[in-house]
Design an enzyme around this catalytic site. Structure first.
Site, PDB file in Angstrom:
ATOM      1  N   LEU A 239       0.832  -1.204   0.000  1.00 29.50           N
ATOM      2  CA  LEU A 239       0.000   0.000   0.000  1.00 29.50           C
ATOM      3  C   LEU A 239       0.867   1.255   0.000  1.00 29.50           C
ATOM      4  O   LEU A 239       0.927   1.992   0.978  1.00 29.50           O
ATOM      5  CB  LEU A 239      -0.950  -0.005   1.194  1.00 29.50           C
ATOM      6  CG  LEU A 239      -2.193  -0.864   1.047  1.00 29.50           C
ATOM      7  CD1 LEU A 239      -3.010  -0.868   2.329  1.00 29.50           C
ATOM      8  CD2 LEU A 239      -3.049  -0.409  -0.105  1.00 29.50           C
ATOM      9  N   HIS A 240       1.530   1.516  -1.124  1.00 34.59           N
ATOM     10  CA  HIS A 240       2.255   2.780  -1.287  1.00 34.59           C
ATOM     11  C   HIS A 240       1.247   3.838  -1.722  1.00 34.59           C
ATOM     12  O   HIS A 240       0.049   3.600  -1.715  1.00 34.59           O
ATOM     13  CB  HIS A 240       3.424   2.604  -2.266  1.00 34.59           C
ATOM     14  CG  HIS A 240       3.031   2.175  -3.640  1.00 34.59           C
ATOM     15  ND1 HIS A 240       2.763   3.073  -4.640  1.00 34.59           N
ATOM     16  CD2 HIS A 240       2.847   0.943  -4.176  1.00 34.59           C
ATOM     17  CE1 HIS A 240       2.438   2.411  -5.744  1.00 34.59           C
ATOM     18  NE2 HIS A 240       2.474   1.112  -5.484  1.00 34.59           N
ATOM     19  N   ALA A 241       1.682   5.013  -2.132  1.00 31.83           N
ATOM     20  CA  ALA A 241       0.802   6.170  -2.336  1.00 31.83           C
ATOM     21  C   ALA A 241      -0.413   5.907  -3.239  1.00 31.83           C
ATOM     22  O   ALA A 241      -1.546   6.167  -2.842  1.00 31.83           O
ATOM     23  CB  ALA A 241       1.603   7.346  -2.875  1.00 31.83           C
TER      24      ALA A 241
END
Length: 88
Positions: A14-16
């Site tokens: 769950l990066h940007a």
């Protein structure tokens, strides 16, 4: 209350961009939604909270929704995670 435990199968977790997609999807529902993973539990409708969890690919997360549309909310968020956020 409905809940689901899923594995993040996209490489970066769950990066940007996926965090924003996740929060936008959660915000479409009136249910209270929490996300648990990496020994943290946060409001799944807060992009800052979701991003600070440090969730990477391969980690397990638990979604919990409480409210009138909880089943639809869990289904939509589960589908998003299982689709690898359209990354792979």
């Amino acid at each position: 209350m409905k809940q689901a435990t899923l594995k993040l199968t996209n490489r970066l977790g769950l990066h940007a961009r996926p965090a924003a997609q996740f929060v936008q999807t959660a915000a479409k529902f009136s249910s209270k939604v929490t996300l648990t993973g990496n020994n943290k539990t946060v409001d799944a409708k807060s992009v800052l909270s979701v991003m600070t969890m440090g969730l990477t690919g391969g980690m397990e997360v638990t979604l919990i929704a409480e409210g009138e549309d909880e089943a639809a909310c869990i289904a939509a968020l589960s589908e998003l995670i299982e689709s690898q956020f359209g990354e792979e």
